[in-house]
Design a protein around this motif. Structure first.
Motif, short mmCIF file in Angstrom:
data_model
loop_
_atom_site.label_atom_id
_atom_site.label_comp_id
_atom_site.label_asym_id
_atom_site.label_seq_id
_atom_site.Cartn_x
_atom_site.Cartn_y
_atom_site.Cartn_z
N GLU A 72 0.82 -1.22 0.00
CA GLU A 72 0.00 0.00 0.00
C GLU A 72 0.85 1.26 0.00
N LEU A 73 0.30 2.30 -0.62
CA LEU A 73 0.91 3.63 -0.68
C LEU A 73 -0.15 4.63 -0.27
N ARG A 74 0.19 5.52 0.66
CA ARG A 74 -0.70 6.61 1.07
C ARG A 74 0.13 7.87 1.22
N ILE A 75 -0.39 8.97 0.72
CA ILE A 75 0.33 10.23 0.87
C ILE A 75 -0.65 11.40 0.86
N ASP A 76 -0.42 12.35 1.74
CA ASP A 76 -1.14 13.62 1.77
C ASP A 76 -0.17 14.72 1.41
N LEU A 77 -0.53 15.51 0.41
CA LEU A 77 0.28 16.65 -0.01
C LEU A 77 -0.45 17.93 0.35
N VAL A 78 0.28 18.88 0.92
CA VAL A 78 -0.31 20.16 1.34
C VAL A 78 0.50 21.30 0.74
N ASP A 79 -0.07 22.51 0.80
CA ASP A 79 0.66 23.68 0.33
C ASP A 79 1.87 23.92 1.24
N PRO A 80 2.86 24.70 0.81
CA PRO A 80 4.08 24.89 1.60
C PRO A 80 3.84 25.44 3.01
N ASN A 81 2.72 26.13 3.25
CA ASN A 81 2.40 26.63 4.59
C ASN A 81 1.59 25.64 5.42
N ALA A 82 1.29 24.49 4.83
CA ALA A 82 0.50 23.43 5.50
C ALA A 82 -0.86 23.94 5.96
N MET A 83 -1.48 24.79 5.15
CA MET A 83 -2.79 25.34 5.48
C MET A 83 -3.91 24.73 4.62
N ARG A 84 -3.53 24.05 3.53
CA ARG A 84 -4.54 23.53 2.61
C ARG A 84 -4.04 22.20 2.02
N ARG A 85 -4.91 21.19 2.04
CA ARG A 85 -4.56 19.93 1.39
C ARG A 85 -4.68 20.12 -0.12
N GLU A 86 -3.63 19.75 -0.82
CA GLU A 86 -3.63 19.84 -2.28
C GLU A 86 -4.04 18.53 -2.93
#
Length: 116
Positions: A72-86
């Motif tokens: 399995e692979l799981r990943i959450d990517l966010v904006d550089p300020n970690a304020m919004r999930r991309e």
């Protein structure tokens, strides 16, 4: 000079090799979403960096959290300020690939990841 060369060769051989690999994930169809991942191969594999492209446009992201194991692979990517999930990517091992879903902009799409 011989002493400095000997010292440098000892230091170079004493340091462990930090190998990396990669995965390239892509949706099909129009307006593709692409995620490129760099994976560090050590005692525990970890995501080192990620790149997100949406319809051939770079989106700046950092890894908020990730999980990679043989099935399995799981990943959450966010904006550089970690304020919004991309983007959020979840995929299961399917032979040589990881197949699953990516959520971006409120939409879910099929994605396939392969070694890069």
């Amino acid at each position: 000079m011989n002493k400095s060369l000997l010292f440098l060769s000892l230091v170079a051989t004493a340091a462990p090799a930090q190998a990396t690999g990669g995965l390239a994930c892509r949706t099909s169809g129009a307006r593709p979403i692409e995620v490129s991942l760099v994976i560090g191969h050590s005692a525990v594999q970890s995501m080192v960096s990620a790149r997100l492209r949406d319809n051939d446009r770079d989106v700046r992201v950092v890894i908020a959290q990730s999980w990679l194991d043989p099935s399995e692979l799981r990943i959450d990517l966010v904006d550089p300020n970690a304020m919004r999930r991309e983007a959020r990517l979840l995929a299961k091992k399917n032979g040589r690939f990881y197949d699953g879903s990516i959520w971006r902009g409120g939409q879910r799409r099929w994605v396939r990841c392969r070694e890069a």
